[in-house]
Design an enzyme around this catalytic site. Structure first.
Site, PDB file in Angstrom:
ATOM      1  N   ASP A  37       0.900  -1.151   0.000  1.00 46.21           N
ATOM      2  CA  ASP A  37       0.000   0.000   0.000  1.00 46.21           C
ATOM      3  C   ASP A  37       0.940   1.201   0.000  1.00 46.21           C
ATOM      4  O   ASP A  37       1.601   1.473   1.007  1.00 46.21           O
ATOM      5  CB  ASP A  37      -0.876   0.009   1.255  1.00 46.21           C
ATOM      6  CG  ASP A  37      -1.878   1.156   1.209  1.00 46.21           C
ATOM      7  OD1 ASP A  37      -1.483   2.272   0.832  1.00 46.21           O
ATOM      8  OD2 ASP A  37      -3.048   0.931   1.550  1.00 46.21           O
ATOM      9  N   HIS A  38       1.019   1.900  -1.137  1.00 43.54           N
ATOM     10  CA  HIS A  38       2.092   2.891  -1.252  1.00 43.54           C
ATOM     11  C   HIS A  38       1.945   4.027  -0.226  1.00 43.54           C
ATOM     12  O   HIS A  38       2.894   4.741   0.042  1.00 43.54           O
ATOM     13  CB  HIS A  38       2.218   3.414  -2.688  1.00 43.54           C
ATOM     14  CG  HIS A  38       1.152   4.386  -3.101  1.00 43.54           C
ATOM     15  ND1 HIS A  38      -0.102   3.994  -3.496  1.00 43.54           N
ATOM     16  CD2 HIS A  38       1.157   5.736  -3.182  1.00 43.54           C
ATOM     17  CE1 HIS A  38      -0.811   5.066  -3.812  1.00 43.54           C
ATOM     18  NE2 HIS A  38      -0.064   6.142  -3.630  1.00 43.54           N
ATOM     19  N   HIS A  45      -5.785   2.705   1.503  1.00 42.62           N
ATOM     20  CA  HIS A  45      -5.035   3.871   1.972  1.00 42.62           C
ATOM     21  C   HIS A  45      -5.635   4.511   3.237  1.00 42.62           C
ATOM     22  O   HIS A  45      -4.932   4.811   4.192  1.00 42.62           O
ATOM     23  CB  HIS A  45      -4.962   4.943   0.884  1.00 42.62           C
ATOM     24  CG  HIS A  45      -4.491   4.421  -0.437  1.00 42.62           C
ATOM     25  ND1 HIS A  45      -3.512   3.471  -0.562  1.00 42.62           N
ATOM     26  CD2 HIS A  45      -4.861   4.711  -1.711  1.00 42.62           C
ATOM     27  CE1 HIS A  45      -3.305   3.215  -1.845  1.00 42.62           C
ATOM     28  NE2 HIS A  45      -4.109   3.951  -2.560  1.00 42.62           N
TER      29      HIS A  45
HETATM   30  C1  BG6 Z   1      -4.359   4.849  -6.016  1.00 42.73           C
HETATM   31  C2  BG6 Z   1      -5.789   4.996  -6.501  1.00 42.73           C
HETATM   32  O1  BG6 Z   1      -4.225   3.707  -5.229  1.00 42.73           O
HETATM   33  O2  BG6 Z   1      -4.015   5.986  -5.242  1.00 42.73           O
HETATM   34  C3  BG6 Z   1      -5.940   6.272  -7.313  1.00 42.73           C
HETATM   35  O3  BG6 Z   1      -6.129   3.874  -7.303  1.00 42.73           O
HETATM   36  C4  BG6 Z   1      -5.448   7.452  -6.527  1.00 42.73           C
HETATM   37  O4  BG6 Z   1      -7.294   6.466  -7.703  1.00 42.73           O
HETATM   38  C5  BG6 Z   1      -4.055   7.199  -5.966  1.00 42.73           C
HETATM   39  O5  BG6 Z   1      -5.414   8.573  -7.402  1.00 42.73           O
HETATM   40  C6  BG6 Z   1      -3.670   8.296  -5.011  1.00 42.73           C
HETATM   41  O6  BG6 Z   1      -2.312   8.176  -4.684  1.00 42.73           O
HETATM   42  P1  BG6 Z   1      -1.464   9.455  -4.274  1.00 42.73           P
HETATM   43  O7  BG6 Z   1      -0.155   8.894  -3.842  1.00 42.73           O
HETATM   44  O8  BG6 Z   1      -1.387  10.311  -5.495  1.00 42.73           O
HETATM   45  O9  BG6 Z   1      -2.227  10.106  -3.184  1.00 42.73           O
END
Ligand code: BG6
Length: 486
Positions: free
Chosen positions: A177-178, A240
């Site tokens: 989960d980044h 997230h």
């Molecule tokens: C992804 C979603 O996991 O996270 C996207 O599928 C979203 O819809 C993105 O835009 C958001 O990531 P970050 O790092 O730009 O907040």
């Protein structure tokens, strides 16, 4: 032992926009373990050099290294290889294994299999790796990284976990989960557990409620066909946002290792109050931005929510009675991810004559995850001059002002952690399943035919009006400042 990173879905977006730029940046910073090789696997017929050339272009765009440092790129490119193959053809995995064995030589290597494919291929890749004995750890560690979405509900997540476990042991599995790779998300752990000043007030005695907002300015755009099936709950909440809730609400682990940290995170999910179907409807608001139906790939008349707000209660000694408001949406006023800890009012309002409205705003701690990273503490101060006039002021910590240099992209520390076998910042099987257990009732209620269509909002708004009314009915307001830190 050297490392080999095998990327399934090598010609896809994730590989070119995130994974390869992250590996390149790590190499350039001298953080990539020496001897690391990258092997891409996908159906597109390409030679090593053709893949390198296409990655050179995408890395120049996405690595933030402008212009690309040619000498570093050449060094990195020499470690990249490409193996064409079809996930559905068993013999192609035989060829892949032969290529890996040749590249790794007699010493062998620790391998990371990275599933950067469309989710329907996760199962087939795992089966094929099992069938070719590629998960066995006799010639180095074998680890597998699984991207989101991990299932689409509890049942599919359970069956994916069960399938993965037929080939890999849990300790070999890294569900990424980044958000957990973002500096300021990890900093929540430091803020809470490397200091003593916050913990004493981090509970129901001092905190009135918590707001977690992930607002995105971008609309759904060209991801319409994926997004229309997922919607905001599956795309952002199950992963997230619940991760942000867990690190905000967890108890201090007894030590900083994968199991201790994840045990505490799972306990938070276990403490979330299950809701009866009728309660679920009242515990959330959903919206859709005007113009969503015209996005390519979106089904005519779709009721997929692009905005959602839900209220969860964490029933444990620390949090009982403190609502957690979670909110996310596309096409909102700005890009900001923030956790707002809303403190209680003082027991007596001594200075109400000076400035009634200001004195009524309670203290807050705003943890901003992006676009800029940092923390702001909001508290009241006397305005200089006669009389006790009170105004809300703040103390601020900003990463970019305190630490020079670029902050690593989320994938960079996470890739290093996988190579080191440290799963602290990855979701465990029970964590993912519990998350779905919490989100499923909302997803079911929100897609039921008996529900009215989602409330409309204009792109650039903070979601539909009903979201503000819903908060007001609970005696609270959203904290809607576009990034407090820039
Ligand atoms: C992804 C979603 O996991 O996270 C996207 O599928 C979203 O819809 C993105 O835009 C958001 O990531 P970050 O790092 O730009 O907040």
């Amino acid at each position: 032992m050297p490392h080999t990173i095998v990327i399934f879905g090598a010609s896809g977006d994730l590989t070119s926009r995130k994974l390869v730029p992250a590996l390149y940046n790590l190499m350039r910073a001298g953080s990539l373990p020496s001897g690391t090789q990258v092997v891409g696997f996908s159906r597109t017929p390409m030679s090593d050099d053709e893949w390198r050339a296409s990655l050179r272009e995408s890395t120049a765009k996405h690595a933030g290294d402008v212009p690309l440092d040619e000498a570093s790129w050449q060094l990195f490119a020499a470690t990249i290889h490409y193996q064409p193959g079809d996930i559905e053809r068993s013999e192609d995995f035989g060829l892949l294994e032969a290529r890996l064995a040749e590249l790794e030589g007699t010493a062998g290597a620790d391998r990371v299999y990275y599933l950067a494919t469309a989710p329907q291929f996760y199962g087939p890749v795992v089966s094929a790796l099992g069938a070719h004995d590629m998960a066995a750890q006799s010639r180095g560690a074998r680890r597998i990284v699984v991207e989101k979405p991990f299932g689409t509900d509890l049942a599919t997540a359970q069956s994916l976990n069960a399938h993965i476990h037929t080939v890999f042991r849990e300790s070999q599995v890294f569900r990424i989960d980044h958000y957990l790779g973002k500096e300021s998300v990890q900093n929540i752990l430091a803020l809470r557990f490397a200091n003593t000043i916050f913990e004493p007030v981090w509970n129901r005695r001092y905190i009135d409620h918590v707001q977690i907002t992930v607002a995105e300015e971008v609309p759904v755009g060209r991801r319409g066909s994926f997004y229309d099936r997922a919607g905001v709950l599956r795309d952002m909440f199950q992963n997230h946002i619940l991760q942000l809730l867990m690190v905000t609400a967890m108890e201090a682990p007894v030590r900083f290792n994968a199991n201790a940290v994840r045990n505490e995170k799972v306990k938070v999910l276990e403490a979330i109050r299950p809701l009866a179907p009728a309660e679920v409807v009242a515990a959330g608001v959903r919206g859709q931005y005007s113009g969503y139906l015209a996005e390519p790939g979106v089904r005519p008349g779709s009721r997929t929510p692009t905005f959602g707000a839900i209220r969860l209660e964490v029933d444990n000694w620390r949090w009982q009675g403190v609502p957690f408001y979670l909110r996310s949406g596309k096409a909102m006023s700005c890009r900001t991810t923030q956790i707002v800890i809303g403190f209680r009012q003082p027991p007596l309002e001594l200075f109400s004559n000076g400035s009634r409205t200001a004195a009524r705003e309670a203290n807050r701690l705003v943890i901003q995850i992006q676009p800029a990273e940092g923390i702001q503490l909001h508290f009241h101060t006397k305005v200089p001059g006669a009389g006790m006039n009170i105004r809300l002021t703040d103390l601020e910590f900003s990463y970019s002002r305190h630490f020079k240099g670029r902050l690593p992209e989320a994938y960079e520390p996470l890739l290093l952690d996988v190579m080191a076998g440290d799963a602290s910042l990855f979701a465990r099987s029970d964590e993912v399943e519990k998350s779905w257990e919490i989100i499923d009732p909302f997803a079911r209620a929100w897609s039921s035919d008996t529900m009215p269509a989602p409330d409309l909002y204009e792109p650039g708004d903070w979601g539909p009006m009903s979201s503000f009314e819903w908060m007001a009915a609970q005696g609270r307001t959203w904290f809607d400042l576009c990034p407090v830190l820039t």
